[in-house]
Scaffold this motif. Structure first.
Motif, mmCIF file in Angstrom:
data_model
loop_
_atom_site.group_PDB
_atom_site.id
_atom_site.type_symbol
_atom_site.label_atom_id
_atom_site.label_comp_id
_atom_site.label_asym_id
_atom_site.label_seq_id
_atom_site.Cartn_x
_atom_site.Cartn_y
_atom_site.Cartn_z
ATOM 1 N N ASN A 1 1.153 1.640 10.098
ATOM 2 C CA ASN A 1 2.609 1.741 10.147
ATOM 3 C C ASN A 1 3.269 1.046 8.967
ATOM 4 O O ASN A 1 4.348 1.465 8.510
ATOM 5 C CB ASN A 1 3.129 1.165 11.461
ATOM 6 N N SER A 2 2.645 -0.006 8.450
ATOM 7 C CA SER A 2 3.190 -0.674 7.264
ATOM 8 C C SER A 2 3.175 0.263 6.070
ATOM 9 O O SER A 2 4.114 0.293 5.263
ATOM 10 C CB SER A 2 2.378 -1.932 6.951
ATOM 11 N N ALA A 3 2.106 1.053 5.930
ATOM 12 C CA ALA A 3 2.033 2.028 4.845
ATOM 13 C C ALA A 3 2.993 3.189 5.079
ATOM 14 O O ALA A 3 3.622 3.694 4.135
ATOM 15 C CB ALA A 3 0.607 2.536 4.707
ATOM 16 N N LYS A 4 3.129 3.610 6.328
ATOM 17 C CA LYS A 4 4.066 4.700 6.631
ATOM 18 C C LYS A 4 5.496 4.283 6.309
ATOM 19 O O LYS A 4 6.328 5.117 5.910
ATOM 20 C CB LYS A 4 3.949 5.105 8.092
ATOM 21 N N ASP A 5 5.805 2.981 6.482
ATOM 22 C CA ASP A 5 7.126 2.492 6.097
ATOM 23 C C ASP A 5 7.424 2.807 4.623
ATOM 24 O O ASP A 5 8.550 3.147 4.265
ATOM 25 C CB ASP A 5 7.214 0.973 6.299
ATOM 26 N N LEU A 6 6.411 2.679 3.771
ATOM 27 C CA LEU A 6 6.593 2.974 2.348
ATOM 28 C C LEU A 6 6.899 4.448 2.137
ATOM 29 O O LEU A 6 7.781 4.818 1.347
ATOM 30 C CB LEU A 6 5.346 2.590 1.552
ATOM 31 N N ALA A 7 6.140 5.300 2.838
ATOM 32 C CA ALA A 7 6.386 6.744 2.730
ATOM 33 C C ALA A 7 7.789 7.099 3.206
ATOM 34 O O ALA A 7 8.486 7.908 2.585
ATOM 35 C CB ALA A 7 5.331 7.506 3.531
ATOM 36 N N ASP A 8 8.221 6.495 4.306
ATOM 37 C CA ASP A 8 9.575 6.746 4.817
ATOM 38 C C ASP A 8 10.627 6.300 3.803
ATOM 39 O O ASP A 8 11.663 6.953 3.636
ATOM 40 C CB ASP A 8 9.782 6.005 6.140
ATOM 41 N N LEU A 9 10.359 5.177 3.126
ATOM 42 C CA LEU A 9 11.286 4.669 2.122
ATOM 43 C C LEU A 9 11.389 5.633 0.944
ATOM 44 O O LEU A 9 12.492 5.922 0.453
ATOM 45 C CB LEU A 9 10.833 3.291 1.637
ATOM 46 N N PHE B 1 -1.928 3.157 2.168
ATOM 47 C CA PHE B 1 -0.965 4.123 1.651
ATOM 48 C C PHE B 1 -1.689 5.220 0.875
ATOM 49 O O PHE B 1 -1.406 6.408 1.059
ATOM 50 C CB PHE B 1 0.048 3.405 0.757
ATOM 51 N N MET B 2 -2.625 4.841 0.000
ATOM 52 C CA MET B 2 -3.367 5.851 -0.758
ATOM 53 C C MET B 2 -4.191 6.732 0.164
ATOM 54 O O MET B 2 -4.217 7.959 0.018
ATOM 55 C CB MET B 2 -4.262 5.199 -1.801
ATOM 56 N N GLU B 3 -4.871 6.121 1.121
ATOM 57 C CA GLU B 3 -5.700 6.893 2.045
ATOM 58 C C GLU B 3 -4.870 7.888 2.838
ATOM 59 O O GLU B 3 -5.248 9.059 2.996
ATOM 60 C CB GLU B 3 -6.439 5.943 2.985
ATOM 61 N N SER B 4 -3.706 7.454 3.334
ATOM 62 C CA SER B 4 -2.853 8.329 4.135
ATOM 63 C C SER B 4 -2.236 9.435 3.281
ATOM 64 O O SER B 4 -2.091 10.571 3.744
ATOM 65 C CB SER B 4 -1.749 7.507 4.817
ATOM 66 N N CYS B 5 -1.863 9.118 2.051
ATOM 67 C CA CYS B 5 -1.350 10.151 1.132
ATOM 68 C C CYS B 5 -2.403 11.229 0.915
ATOM 69 O O CYS B 5 -2.122 12.436 1.003
ATOM 70 C CB CYS B 5 -0.966 9.539 -0.214
ATOM 71 N N ALA B 6 -3.628 10.806 0.609
ATOM 72 C CA ALA B 6 -4.707 11.742 0.317
ATOM 73 C C ALA B 6 -5.066 12.584 1.537
ATOM 74 O O ALA B 6 -5.470 13.748 1.408
ATOM 75 C CB ALA B 6 -5.928 10.985 -0.179
ATOM 76 N N ARG B 7 -4.902 12.012 2.709
ATOM 77 C CA ARG B 7 -5.262 12.704 3.951
ATOM 78 C C ARG B 7 -4.168 13.671 4.404
ATOM 79 O O ARG B 7 -4.372 14.475 5.314
ATOM 80 C CB ARG B 7 -5.535 11.657 5.028
ATOM 81 N N GLY B 8 -2.988 13.590 3.791
ATOM 82 C CA GLY B 8 -1.886 14.484 4.160
ATOM 83 C C GLY B 8 -1.041 13.981 5.301
ATOM 84 O O GLY B 8 -0.258 14.746 5.876
#
Length: 361
Positions: A140-148, A173-180
């Protein structure tokens, strides 16, 4: 003759170069808070539409402001490091054309980067933002960055830098970006800098327990805190170093006649638990294509053991195709865990040239 013309050109270039002292020596800083994460920007100029973007993430119990000074130095170093590599024309016929080109090229470099200094959830001004809900973990901390990024209408960041806890948020964040996980528009950062943060699980038996002891101590303190002096003196009496105690005290904010924390302690404890339990070795074994994950290992840090550094070195030494992702390691000498304050000059010397080589191809 050629040497004379070269000297003339270098002197004239220096004069032109010094016509931009404000742009080169300082950065435009702005701050803003959305209903996602609080952040501030450090930029080479206040008016630029096509910058490359770097997001900078602090460690546990810190905030974006901890990295303000270093970010300004980094932005300035990125602005001034490339012109020295420009070819020098030694013909008088092309002298003016050369300088006109240099002028425009220098300005484009100066305006090229903006640094986004984020306050992670439960930290800094993000504690005052509504809508940031549990669980308080790395995902969720990484998703916060994507939401921002989405809420701000930015391009996806070219570079993400994370220190300690922030280093693992960057990896997530990188892992979640790459995973879509963030949608088709999301793209992994071209470059990830993980500053003195181990990529695997942190076993209790391999930790000196200082962080755990700090968190337990803070949870046992009265609320609100009587004063900053009281806190520092109390922690020193408990056996903590004065420098650590004073840093903890810097995270207090005035509330009436007493002091309260500038972070959400319970949420931060949950984030640290997630930090300890999460591993990103699988990401390092297969990094996304055309990305680079760079680890900075502080020479005097107590976060590392032989098995971890050896495994990282093996991964980084593998021969890969140019199109494949890669992992790199850098040793920061004369520094403990607090890399940006222990040896900021050395950290700058590692980051600056590698920023340019990896993102300005």
């Amino acid at each position: 003759m050629a040497r004379t013309l070269t000297n003339r050109l270098e002197s004239r270039f220096l004069i032109r170069f010094l016509e931009y002292p404000t742009l080169l020596a300082s950065c435009f800083t702005s701050s803003r808070s959305l209903q996602t994460l609080a952040y501030e920007e450090v930029r080479s100029s206040g008016d630029r539409k096509n910058e490359s973007t770097a997001i900078i993430l602090h460690g546990l119990l810190g905030s974006g402001r901890n990295w303000r000074s270093f970010s300004r130095s980094l932005a300035s170093s990125l602005s001034v490091s490339s012109p020295s590599g420009l070819p020098l024309f030694i013909s008088d016929r092309y002298l003016q054309i050369s300088f006109d080109f240099i002028d425009s090229f220098v300005v484009s470099l100066i305006l090229d980067w903006k640094m986004i200094l984020v306050d992670l959830r439960n930290h800094g001004r993000s504690t005052e933002v509504e809508g940031i809900n549990p669980p308080h973990d790395l995902v969720n901390s990484a998703k916060d960055l994507a939401d921002l990024v989405k809420a701000s209408g930015w391009n996806w960041p070219d570079v993400v830098i994370g220190h300690s806890l922030g280093g693992k948020v960057a990896l997530q964040f990188m892992e979640s970006c790459a995973r879509g996980d963030y949608g088709e528009s999301a793209s992994p950062p071209k470059q990830l800098w993980v500053l003195d943060s181990v990529p695997g699980e942190v076993k209790a038996e391999k930790s000196d327990g200082e962080v755990e002891k700090v968190l337990q101590t803070l949870q046992s303190l009265p609320s609100p805190i009587p004063s900053r002096k009281w806190l520092v003196d109390h922690m020193v009496e408990l056996g903590f170093s004065r420098s650590l105690s004073e840093w903890i005290g810097s995270n207090l904010k005035r509330s009436g006649d007493s002091e309260t924390w500038a972070f959400n302690l319970d949420g931060a404890v949950q984030m640290f638990k997630s930090y300890r339990e999460t591993s990103y070795w699988s990401l390092l074994e297969n990094p996304p294509k055309e990305t680079e994950i760079s680890f900075v290992i502080a020479e005097k840090s107590d976060r590392w053991d032989h098995d971890t550094t050896t495994r990282l070195e093996i991964i980084s030494n593998r021969r890969r195709n140019v199109s494949e992702g890669k992992v790199a390691t850098h040793l920061l000498c004369n520094s403990g865990h607090w890399v940006h304050t222990d040896n900021p000059k050395g950290l700058l010397e590692i980051l600056s040239p590698n920023f340019l080589s990896s993102t300005h191809k």
